[in-house]
Each structure stands twice: as structure tokens, then as C-alpha cells.
Motif scaffolding. Structure first.
Motif, PDB file in Angstrom:
ATOM      1  N   ARG A  84      10.250  11.812  -0.412  1.00 21.13           N
ATOM      2  CA  ARG A  84      10.801  12.787  -1.357  1.00 21.13           C
ATOM      3  C   ARG A  84       9.900  12.882  -2.579  1.00 21.13           C
ATOM      4  O   ARG A  84       9.038  12.026  -2.791  1.00 21.13           O
ATOM      5  CB  ARG A  84      12.222  12.384  -1.753  1.00 21.13           C
ATOM      6  CG  ARG A  84      13.225  12.417  -0.603  1.00 21.13           C
ATOM      7  CD  ARG A  84      14.586  11.913  -1.029  1.00 21.13           C
ATOM      8  NE  ARG A  84      14.534  10.492  -1.372  1.00 21.13           N
ATOM      9  CZ  ARG A  84      15.597   9.785  -1.726  1.00 21.13           C
ATOM     10  NH1 ARG A  84      16.789  10.363  -1.799  1.00 21.13           N
ATOM     11  NH2 ARG A  84      15.473   8.501  -2.012  1.00 21.13           N
ATOM     12  N   GLU A  85      10.101  13.914  -3.365  1.00 20.78           N
ATOM     13  CA  GLU A  85       9.246  14.152  -4.524  1.00 20.78           C
ATOM     14  C   GLU A  85       9.123  12.888  -5.392  1.00 20.78           C
ATOM     15  O   GLU A  85      10.119  12.267  -5.754  1.00 20.78           O
ATOM     16  CB  GLU A  85       9.784  15.301  -5.369  1.00 20.78           C
ATOM     17  CG  GLU A  85       8.904  15.628  -6.565  1.00 20.78           C
ATOM     18  CD  GLU A  85       9.408  16.809  -7.367  1.00 20.78           C
ATOM     19  OE1 GLU A  85       8.746  17.209  -8.340  1.00 20.78           O
ATOM     20  OE2 GLU A  85      10.489  17.356  -7.008  1.00 20.78           O
ATOM     21  N   GLY A  86       7.868  12.523  -5.694  1.00 19.80           N
ATOM     22  CA  GLY A  86       7.596  11.379  -6.547  1.00 19.80           C
ATOM     23  C   GLY A  86       7.443  10.059  -5.824  1.00 19.80           C
ATOM     24  O   GLY A  86       6.951   9.083  -6.406  1.00 19.80           O
ATOM     25  N   GLU A  87       7.846   9.976  -4.558  1.00 21.17           N
ATOM     26  CA  GLU A  87       7.722   8.722  -3.817  1.00 21.17           C
ATOM     27  C   GLU A  87       6.276   8.509  -3.359  1.00 21.17           C
ATOM     28  O   GLU A  87       5.585   9.450  -2.994  1.00 21.17           O
ATOM     29  CB  GLU A  87       8.661   8.702  -2.608  1.00 21.17           C
ATOM     30  CG  GLU A  87      10.133   8.581  -2.998  1.00 21.17           C
ATOM     31  CD  GLU A  87      11.034   8.436  -1.788  1.00 21.17           C
ATOM     32  OE1 GLU A  87      12.037   7.703  -1.905  1.00 21.17           O
ATOM     33  OE2 GLU A  87      10.760   9.060  -0.749  1.00 21.17           O
ATOM     34  N   GLU A  88       5.877   7.242  -3.369  1.00 25.39           N
ATOM     35  CA  GLU A  88       4.500   6.895  -3.003  1.00 25.39           C
ATOM     36  C   GLU A  88       4.420   6.482  -1.535  1.00 25.39           C
ATOM     37  O   GLU A  88       5.311   5.815  -1.010  1.00 25.39           O
ATOM     38  CB  GLU A  88       3.988   5.752  -3.880  1.00 25.39           C
ATOM     39  CG  GLU A  88       2.554   5.360  -3.597  1.00 25.39           C
ATOM     40  CD  GLU A  88       2.070   4.204  -4.461  1.00 25.39           C
ATOM     41  OE1 GLU A  88       1.142   3.487  -4.017  1.00 25.39           O
ATOM     42  OE2 GLU A  88       2.618   4.027  -5.558  1.00 25.39           O
ATOM     43  N   VAL A  89       3.323   6.904  -0.898  1.00 26.71           N
ATOM     44  CA  VAL A  89       3.057   6.545   0.498  1.00 26.71           C
ATOM     45  C   VAL A  89       1.706   5.833   0.558  1.00 26.71           C
ATOM     46  O   VAL A  89       0.709   6.344   0.037  1.00 26.71           O
ATOM     47  CB  VAL A  89       3.025   7.783   1.418  1.00 26.71           C
ATOM     48  CG1 VAL A  89       2.748   7.376   2.864  1.00 26.71           C
ATOM     49  CG2 VAL A  89       4.335   8.564   1.316  1.00 26.71           C
ATOM     50  N   LEU A  90       1.670   4.661   1.165  1.00 24.82           N
ATOM     51  CA  LEU A  90       0.435   3.906   1.365  1.00 24.82           C
ATOM     52  C   LEU A  90       0.050   3.998   2.832  1.00 24.82           C
ATOM     53  O   LEU A  90       0.867   3.725   3.712  1.00 24.82           O
ATOM     54  CB  LEU A  90       0.641   2.437   0.961  1.00 24.82           C
ATOM     55  CG  LEU A  90      -0.501   1.466   1.283  1.00 24.82           C
ATOM     56  CD1 LEU A  90      -1.771   1.841   0.520  1.00 24.82           C
ATOM     57  CD2 LEU A  90      -0.077   0.032   0.983  1.00 24.82           C
ATOM     58  N   VAL A  91      -1.193   4.418   3.090  1.00 27.70           N
ATOM     59  CA  VAL A  91      -1.684   4.536   4.466  1.00 27.70           C
ATOM     60  C   VAL A  91      -2.826   3.547   4.671  1.00 27.70           C
ATOM     61  O   VAL A  91      -3.754   3.481   3.851  1.00 27.70           O
ATOM     62  CB  VAL A  91      -2.173   5.965   4.771  1.00 27.70           C
ATOM     63  CG1 VAL A  91      -2.670   6.061   6.211  1.00 27.70           C
ATOM     64  CG2 VAL A  91      -1.058   6.974   4.533  1.00 27.70           C
ATOM     65  N   LEU A  92      -2.760   2.771   5.752  1.00 30.96           N
ATOM     66  CA  LEU A  92      -3.788   1.794   6.102  1.00 30.96           C
ATOM     67  C   LEU A  92      -4.145   1.968   7.576  1.00 30.96           C
ATOM     68  O   LEU A  92      -3.269   1.898   8.436  1.00 30.96           O
ATOM     69  CB  LEU A  92      -3.278   0.359   5.864  1.00 30.96           C
ATOM     70  CG  LEU A  92      -2.895  -0.006   4.429  1.00 30.96           C
ATOM     71  CD1 LEU A  92      -2.158  -1.341   4.410  1.00 30.96           C
ATOM     72  CD2 LEU A  92      -4.130  -0.064   3.542  1.00 30.96           C
ATOM     73  N   THR A  93      -5.431   2.202   7.858  1.00 31.20           N
ATOM     74  CA  THR A  93      -5.864   2.359   9.242  1.00 31.20           C
ATOM     75  C   THR A  93      -6.998   1.385   9.539  1.00 31.20           C
ATOM     76  O   THR A  93      -7.730   0.961   8.643  1.00 31.20           O
ATOM     77  CB  THR A  93      -6.343   3.792   9.532  1.00 31.20           C
ATOM     78  OG1 THR A  93      -7.459   4.116   8.694  1.00 31.20           O
ATOM     79  CG2 THR A  93      -5.226   4.795   9.307  1.00 31.20           C
ATOM     80  N   ASN A  94      -7.151   1.047  10.817  1.00 34.27           N
ATOM     81  CA  ASN A  94      -8.149   0.059  11.220  1.00 34.27           C
ATOM     82  C   ASN A  94      -9.571   0.581  11.011  1.00 34.27           C
ATOM     83  O   ASN A  94      -9.894   1.714  11.359  1.00 34.27           O
ATOM     84  CB  ASN A  94      -7.966  -0.308  12.695  1.00 34.27           C
ATOM     85  CG  ASN A  94      -6.722  -1.132  12.926  1.00 34.27           C
ATOM     86  OD1 ASN A  94      -6.396  -2.013  12.143  1.00 34.27           O
ATOM     87  ND2 ASN A  94      -6.000  -0.843  14.010  1.00 34.27           N
ATOM     88  N   ALA A  95     -10.413  -0.290  10.433  1.00 33.47           N
ATOM     89  CA  ALA A  95     -11.827   0.028  10.263  1.00 33.47           C
ATOM     90  C   ALA A  95     -12.703  -0.972  10.999  1.00 33.47           C
ATOM     91  O   ALA A  95     -13.916  -0.960  10.821  1.00 33.47           O
ATOM     92  CB  ALA A  95     -12.197   0.038   8.775  1.00 33.47           C
TER      93      ALA A  95
END
Length: 260
Positions: free
Chosen positions: A108-119
Motif C-alpha cells: 500500500r502507499e508508503g510501504e517499503e519493499v525490499l528485493v533480494l536476488t541471487n548474484a
């Protein structure tokens, strides 16, 4: 009339493309890119166009994931986009892979999303996003590389509402211990962009500012061949110094176009 938009993604282990007309999805295809899987992209795209009753010449806009991700996979997607754009005179635009994944989160508006993918080699690509009024992810700073596991101390100054990505699936226990209890950890298919998330990212592109120029890749690390160049050179009976000089010459050489 070139009223078709193509969206491509080959950043990780899957090959994805979708075709749109006036914002409506006409088709979407997705398969696991095992040995030879990415070579199916051009034929599959051609067959999809034929089934829909038009040729690839109807494609006027191409949005392709530029990275970060698998070096070889990114090259295939970007090369396909470049070749097709030249052939049909289509506009090109790049998409950030982690932002596509962030669009999978029901933020929802203002919520933070952290994305982590394999490198690979104990590293992960990461990026933070904050949902706007429409729920779409807006970048909070640049994409970065970090060692994982464990999550570096002091890495989380805030409390993300969601975390997802291929590195989440493979480091689940580590992240459960490091993340706040309020963070929702999305696993499984959340680590694969949906056609809806690809479409959402395409809608954010300002196409009037784009042209037929090639999409610059977002490489965060060298490919494995470059990182292992010293060992490869020695196995071939060459010195690493000469191998690095030859690589630099080949990657910086000017291209000469030959016309019939």
C-alpha cells in the motif's frame, strides 16, 4: 500500424515475454531457461505473432529487462530487443528487474519493499522500493550488491513491509532472524515477475522520450568467464596478462558494418 508493445525478461532462470495492444495483454509466455531454453525466444515470439494474426513488424515499442541478473540471459534478451528494434524500427526502453519483482508485492502507499536476488558466489543483488499512491514501486536509492548470508549488520535502518526475490527463497532462515517480525516474507512464485508486474513497469515508461537506441545493460558484476580469466588463460597455456590485454582489445574494438 505499429501498435503492439513487446515486454521481454531473461534476467534469471526464466524466459518471459508478453505482447500488448493499447494496454490490453494479447498473450504472455514463460518457460524455464534450461540448456537451449533462451534460443527458443525468437521462434516463440514469431509463432505468437502469427497466432495473433500479425507479423513482428507490428511491434512499435520494446521494453526489455536490462538487469541486474544472469550475464548470458541478459545478453540474449537485450540482443533480441536490439535486433528486432533495428528490423522493425521500434522504440526501446529498459526495465529494472528488481523493480519488476517489487511490483509483485501487495504494498500500500508508503510501504517499503525490499528485493533480494541471487548474484552467485555468496552475493545478492538488492534494492529498496516504496509504493506510490497506485501501489507501484518507486526506487529508494540505487541497486546494490551485498554478501548474503548473513545479512550485514546495520543493513536495515527501517522496517520493510515486504521482502521477496530468489535470494530470499535460498536464505530464508537467515532473513527470518534478521528481519523485523512485522515484515512479510514472500516466497515461491513471488520471486518470478508476473505478466501483470511486467505490464505495470511498461506503463511507467515515457515512450515519447525513447528511440531506437540500444538499451544499456545493468551489470553489477563481471560474468564468470571474466572472473575466472586467469585460470582459463593458464589452462590454455597463456599468461593472464596477455589474456586480459586481448579481452580489453576485443571489448573495446570498433564495429565495422558491412552493407551489401
Amino acid at each position: 500500424m505499429q501498435d503492439i508493445t513487446l515486454v521481454l525478461n531473461t534476467a534469471e532462470k526464466r524466459v518471459q515475454f508478453a505482447l500488448f495492444r493499447a494496454g490490453s495483454m494479447l498473450c504472455a509466455e514463460d518457460w524455464l531457461a534450461q540448456r537451449g531454453g533462451t534460443e527458443l525466444l525468437a521462434p516463440a515470439l514469431r509463432h505468437a505473432c502469427a497466432r495473433l494474426g500479425f507479423t513482428p513488424a507490428a511491434i512499435g515499442r520494446i521494453a526489455c529487462v536490462a538487469g541486474p541478473g544472469n550475464f548470458t540471459g541478459l545478453r540474449i534478451g537485450l540482443t533480441t530487443a536490439s535486433a528486432l528494434a533495428r528490423a522493425v524500427h521500434a522504440r526501446q526502453a529498459g526495465i529494472n528487474y528488481l523493480q519488476c519483482l517489487a511490483a509483485n508485492a501487495p504494498a500500500r502507499e508508503g510501504e517499503e519493499v525490499l528485493v533480494l536476488t541471487n548474484a552467485r558466489q555468496g552475493l545478492a543483488y538488492g534494492a529498496r522500493f516504496r509504493a506510490d499512491e497506485a501501489g507501484l514501486p518507486v526506487p529508494m536509492g540505487r541497486t546494490f550488491l551485498l554478501p548474503l548470508p548473513p545479512l550485514p549488520e546495520g543493513f536495515l535502518p527501517g522496517s520493510p513491509a515486504f521482502v521477496l526475490g530468489s535470494a530470499v527463497n535460498s536464505n530464508l532462515e537467515c532473513l527470518r532472524q534478521a528481519l523485523p517480525a512485522s515484515t512479510r516474507i514472500l516466497t515461491g512464485d513471488a520471486a518470478i515477475p508476473t505478466p501483470a508486474s511486467l505490464a505495470a513497469m511498461e506503463r511507467t515508461i515515457r515512450w515519447e522520450l525513447e528511440d531506437q537506441s540500444d538499451i544499456p545493460p545493468l551489470y553489477m558484476r563481471d560474468c564468470d568467464a571474466v572472473e575466472n580469466l586467469d585460470a582459463i588463460a593458464r589452462a590454455q597455456g597463456r599468461t593472464p596478462e596477455i589474456a586480459h590485454q586481448e579481452l580489453k582489445r576485443l571489448t573495446h574494438a570498433s564495429l565495422t558494418l558491412v552493407e551489401d
